[in-house]
Design a protein around this motif. Structure first.
Motif, PDB file in Angstrom:
ATOM      1  N   UNK A 190       0.702  -0.954  -0.136  1.00 35.03           N
ATOM      2  CA  UNK A 190       0.146   0.006   0.191  1.00 35.03           C
ATOM      3  C   UNK A 190       1.136   1.297  -0.154  1.00 35.03           C
ATOM      4  N   UNK A 191       0.721   1.922  -0.873  1.00 36.86           N
ATOM      5  CA  UNK A 191       1.403   3.449  -0.960  1.00 36.86           C
ATOM      6  C   UNK A 191       0.528   4.306  -0.129  1.00 36.86           C
ATOM      7  N   UNK A 192       1.162   5.246   0.640  1.00 34.66           N
ATOM      8  CA  UNK A 192       0.642   6.095   2.149  1.00 34.66           C
ATOM      9  C   UNK A 192       1.821   7.169   2.106  1.00 34.66           C
ATOM     10  N   UNK A 193       2.315   7.562   1.312  1.00 39.00           N
ATOM     11  CA  UNK A 193       3.119   8.101   1.781  1.00 39.00           C
ATOM     12  C   UNK A 193       3.461   9.364   3.119  1.00 39.00           C
ATOM     13  N   UNK A 194       2.735   9.965   3.602  1.00 45.27           N
ATOM     14  CA  UNK A 194       2.592  10.326   4.576  1.00 45.27           C
ATOM     15  C   UNK A 194       1.349  10.737   5.466  1.00 45.27           C
ATOM     16  N   UNK A 195       0.916   9.972   5.200  1.00 47.96           N
ATOM     17  CA  UNK A 195      -0.083   9.590   5.868  1.00 47.96           C
ATOM     18  C   UNK A 195      -1.768  10.045   5.439  1.00 47.96           C
ATOM     19  N   UNK A 196      -2.363   9.626   4.249  1.00 47.97           N
ATOM     20  CA  UNK A 196      -3.850  10.216   3.551  1.00 47.97           C
ATOM     21  C   UNK A 196      -4.249   9.438   4.684  1.00 47.97           C
ATOM     22  N   UNK A 197      -4.205   8.017   4.365  1.00 48.40           N
ATOM     23  CA  UNK A 197      -5.072   6.973   5.800  1.00 48.40           C
ATOM     24  C   UNK A 197      -4.498   6.990   6.874  1.00 48.40           C
ATOM     25  N   UNK A 198      -3.319   6.668   7.128  1.00 50.83           N
ATOM     26  CA  UNK A 198      -2.562   6.023   8.544  1.00 50.83           C
ATOM     27  C   UNK A 198      -2.940   7.423   9.332  1.00 50.83           C
ATOM     28  N   UNK A 199      -3.252   8.837   8.777  1.00 53.29           N
ATOM     29  CA  UNK A 199      -3.395  10.144   9.924  1.00 53.29           C
ATOM     30  C   UNK A 199      -4.652  10.538   9.396  1.00 53.29           C
ATOM     31  N   UNK A 200      -5.325  10.620   8.340  1.00 56.70           N
ATOM     32  CA  UNK A 200      -5.884  11.529   7.928  1.00 56.70           C
ATOM     33  C   UNK A 200      -7.634  10.659   8.108  1.00 56.70           C
ATOM     34  N   UNK A 201      -7.074   9.165   7.614  1.00 57.91           N
ATOM     35  CA  UNK A 201      -8.527   9.196   7.307  1.00 57.91           C
ATOM     36  C   UNK A 201      -8.904   8.510   8.795  1.00 57.91           C
ATOM     37  N   UNK A 367      -3.723   4.870  -6.373  1.00 56.96           N
ATOM     38  CA  UNK A 367      -3.420   3.590  -7.910  1.00 56.96           C
ATOM     39  C   UNK A 367      -4.015   3.969  -9.265  1.00 56.96           C
ATOM     40  N   UNK A 368      -4.307   5.348  -9.217  1.00 53.75           N
ATOM     41  CA  UNK A 368      -4.405   5.889 -10.220  1.00 53.75           C
ATOM     42  C   UNK A 368      -3.443   6.505 -11.446  1.00 53.75           C
ATOM     43  N   UNK A 369      -2.663   6.984 -10.466  1.00 54.02           N
ATOM     44  CA  UNK A 369      -1.304   8.481 -11.206  1.00 54.02           C
ATOM     45  C   UNK A 369       0.057   7.990 -10.951  1.00 54.02           C
ATOM     46  N   UNK A 370       0.341   7.044  -9.667  1.00 48.13           N
ATOM     47  CA  UNK A 370       1.341   6.455  -9.776  1.00 48.13           C
ATOM     48  C   UNK A 370       2.469   6.647 -10.513  1.00 48.13           C
ATOM     49  N   UNK A 371       3.616   7.080 -10.563  1.00 49.65           N
ATOM     50  CA  UNK A 371       4.441   6.524 -12.120  1.00 49.65           C
ATOM     51  C   UNK A 371       5.187   5.105 -11.976  1.00 49.65           C
ATOM     52  N   UNK A 381       4.869  -0.872  -3.847  1.00 51.17           N
ATOM     53  CA  UNK A 381       4.235  -0.448  -4.618  1.00 51.17           C
ATOM     54  C   UNK A 381       4.447  -0.833  -5.894  1.00 51.17           C
ATOM     55  N   UNK A 382       3.740  -0.632  -6.698  1.00 49.66           N
ATOM     56  CA  UNK A 382       3.438  -0.380  -8.809  1.00 49.66           C
ATOM     57  C   UNK A 382       3.230   0.587  -8.663  1.00 49.66           C
ATOM     58  N   UNK A 383       2.991   0.621 -10.193  1.00 48.83           N
ATOM     59  CA  UNK A 383       2.702   1.824 -11.224  1.00 48.83           C
ATOM     60  C   UNK A 383       0.827   1.594 -11.278  1.00 48.83           C
ATOM     61  N   UNK A 384       0.709   2.675 -11.036  1.00 45.69           N
ATOM     62  CA  UNK A 384      -1.085   3.237 -11.243  1.00 45.69           C
ATOM     63  C   UNK A 384      -1.439   2.682 -12.570  1.00 45.69           C
ATOM     64  N   UNK A 386      -3.345   4.533 -14.535  1.00 49.24           N
ATOM     65  CA  UNK A 386      -3.184   5.061 -15.777  1.00 49.24           C
ATOM     66  C   UNK A 386      -1.597   5.312 -16.072  1.00 49.24           C
ATOM     67  N   UNK A 387      -0.562   4.265 -16.195  1.00 51.39           N
ATOM     68  CA  UNK A 387       0.162   4.268 -16.069  1.00 51.39           C
ATOM     69  C   UNK A 387       1.081   2.701 -16.522  1.00 51.39           C
ATOM     70  N   UNK A 388      -0.127   2.277 -16.779  1.00 49.09           N
ATOM     71  CA  UNK A 388      -0.072   0.940 -17.221  1.00 49.09           C
ATOM     72  C   UNK A 388       0.526  -0.268 -16.188  1.00 49.09           C
ATOM     73  N   UNK A 389       0.101   0.185 -14.795  1.00 43.35           N
ATOM     74  CA  UNK A 389       0.373  -0.730 -14.389  1.00 43.35           C
ATOM     75  C   UNK A 389      -1.438  -1.403 -13.207  1.00 43.35           C
ATOM     76  N   UNK A 390      -2.080  -1.340 -14.086  1.00 43.67           N
ATOM     77  CA  UNK A 390      -3.197  -2.227 -14.015  1.00 43.67           C
ATOM     78  C   UNK A 390      -4.008  -2.125 -13.166  1.00 43.67           C
ATOM     79  N   UNK A 391      -4.183  -2.774 -12.603  1.00 42.22           N
ATOM     80  CA  UNK A 391      -6.243  -2.812 -11.539  1.00 42.22           C
ATOM     81  C   UNK A 391      -5.280  -2.873 -10.513  1.00 42.22           C
ATOM     82  N   UNK A 392      -3.884  -3.572 -10.360  1.00 41.43           N
ATOM     83  CA  UNK A 392      -3.714  -4.395  -9.234  1.00 41.43           C
ATOM     84  C   UNK A 392      -3.483  -3.065  -8.159  1.00 41.43           C
TER      85      UNK A 392
END
Length: 462
Positions: A190-201, A367-371, A381-384, A386-392
């Motif tokens: 899971x990609x959460x660099x500084x806490x959108x989920x961990x801290x704020x959600x 999950x959409x924009x990660x390059x 994690x993996x690419x989003x 829109x950058x060919x990473x699929x839905x994973x």
């Protein structure tokens, strides 16, 4: 006399120069210099995140009525103290200590740098463990500050204390362990660099549960069930509070690099700032279209919502994507705040819209924009999509959002509902009408002004 003074001066200069010359002669090792630089960088980031508490104090105090301003500002210091002690005692170990996929089991009652072997999840950086602890403690305190904002103007002071302790021990650290401490979401990437989920959600989910159980403030809804505007007493405070938070966010996001080496923190700072600017403008435009007037509080919440959204994505997306993420967060937060209020939710600072819904969007956005290039740089994690990473990666992000929301909502409901049955959550109607400054603390935050208001209200009409 002059000769004696000259000799004393030369002696002082010699004492000052000697350690420097000796150090220069020996020459510091390059690794030691990098560790020192990384540690100083992270400590500066900690200071910025810690200073965000002053932004929360001004934002929340300005957003409530004058009779509650001192109480709301003061509880910011209270929750900061609670988070600091609880995170030291149990939270740091549960969040980052060695353990299983759900929580840590080592490192309780944190004992300093010598206990580094108990925190393998933090071994990726050579920053001293003491500074890592302070940095993570500041994050925990921010999450708790979000919770307390949703309770404003009607919760007992004892509720802040008891729930603050339990949140800092059994809720926030568990989610932090899942994502950052080597837990099951970390294993999934899971990609959460500084806490959108961990801290704020996490903080916003607990806040909305508390808001629902507390029920609306007196006078918030009329007999037809339509919301009544209860304006904050000082919009200038709220503006200054948001500027301080925006400033502090440069410790939150770029500071999570834990090092200035290579300059990657500059990319994170750039995406953070662009998103915030776009979010503020988006919310202002949305309010203009909705009300027919540009609403300043809406713009401020748009800035904060965009900062929340980009917090998890700032290291994984390009600048243009950061602008889009921030713009969507600002506009969507305004719309959801209006919808939730019409649905009967009385959230004085719109904590769930700003930190919860925007936090969800921020998590999903990677999950959409990660390059691929940035994902490789960060190593998570993996690419989003829109950058060919699929839905994973999109699926992993969605799972993290759902899992976090469900866990925090259930735990918060259990704790708060038991508290409601045992001690009650809300002050009496009389105390709420008087204001929590006087009913909870015996004095007003604005004694001169409130005295005049009280005297004018007590005078009989002629």
């Amino acid at each position: 006399m002059k000769k004696k003074m000259l000799m004393m001066f030369l002696a002082m200069v010699t004492l000052m120069i000697y350690p420097v010359s000796a150090f220069a002669a020996e020459g510091p090792a390059a690794p030691d210099l990098q560790i020192g630089l990384d540690t100083a960088f992270t400590f500066l980031a900690f200071i910025l995140v810690f200073f965000m508490q002053s932004g929360f104090a001004m934002l929340e105090a300005g957003s409530v009525r004058m009779k509650n301003a001192g109480h709301v500002a003061g509880k910011t210091v209270l929750t900061l103290a609670i988070a600091s002690l609880c995170f030291w005692a149990l939270g740091f170990g549960l969040g980052f200590g060695n353990g299983n996929s759900f929580f840590g089991t080592t490192g309780f009652f944190y004992g300093g740098d010598t206990t580094a072997s108990s925190f393998e999840s933090l071994a990726f950086s050579d920053v001293t463990l003491n500074v890592k602890f302070l940095f993570q403690m500041a994050f925990a305190a921010v999450s708790l500050a979000i919770v307390s904002g949703g309770m404003a103007e009607r919760a007992k002071l004892s509720v802040y204390i008891i729930f603050g302790i339990l949140f800092s021990v059994v809720i926030y650290p568990v989610v932090a362990h899942w994502v950052w401490g080597g837990g099951w979401l970390a294993e999934l990437g899971m990609q959460d660099y500084a806490g959108s989920t961990v801290v704020h959600l996490t903080g916003a989910t607990a806040a909305v549960v508390a808001t629902i159980l507390l029920k609306p403030r007196l006078g918030k809804f009329n007999k037809e069930g339509k919301p009544v505007i209860i304006p904050g007493h000082n919009q200038v405070f709220t503006v200054l509070g948001v500027i301080i938070l925006w400033f502090g966010w440069f410790g939150f996001n770029p500071g999570s690099a834990l090092s200035p080496m290579g300059g990657f923190f500059g990319h994170v700072a750039l995406t953070t700032n662009l998103a915030a600017a776009a979010g503020g403008l988006a919310a202002l435009i949305a309010s203009w279209l909705y009300f027919g007037k540009s609403d300043i509080p809406a713009m401020l919440n748009g800035v904060l919502a965009a900062l929340v959204a980009i917090t998890g994505a700032c290291a994984f997306v390009e600048p243009w994507a950061a602008i889009l993420i921030g713009f969507i967060a600002g506009a969507f937060t305004f719309m959801t705040s209006q919808w939730l209020e019409r649905a009967g939710l009385d959230d004085p600072i719109y904590a769930f819209s700003v930190h919860g819904i925007a936090g969800m969007w921020g998590a999903i956005s990677t999950g959409l924009f990660a390059t691929p290039e940035l994902v490789e740089t960060v190593g998570v994690g993996k690419a989003g999509l829109f950058y060919g990473g699929g839905a994973h990666q999109l699926g992993v992000q969605a799972l993290g959002v759902i899992g976090t929301f469900a866990f925090v909502a259930v735990m918060s409901f259990i704790i708060l509902y038991v508290m409601k049955l045992v001690i009650g959550l809300r002050v009496t109607e009389e105390e709420e009408l008087m204001g929590l400054d006087i009913s909870e603390h015996g004095t007003y935050g604005y004694p001169e002004q409130m005295k005049l208001i009280t005297e004018s209200e007590s005078k009989p009409l002629k």
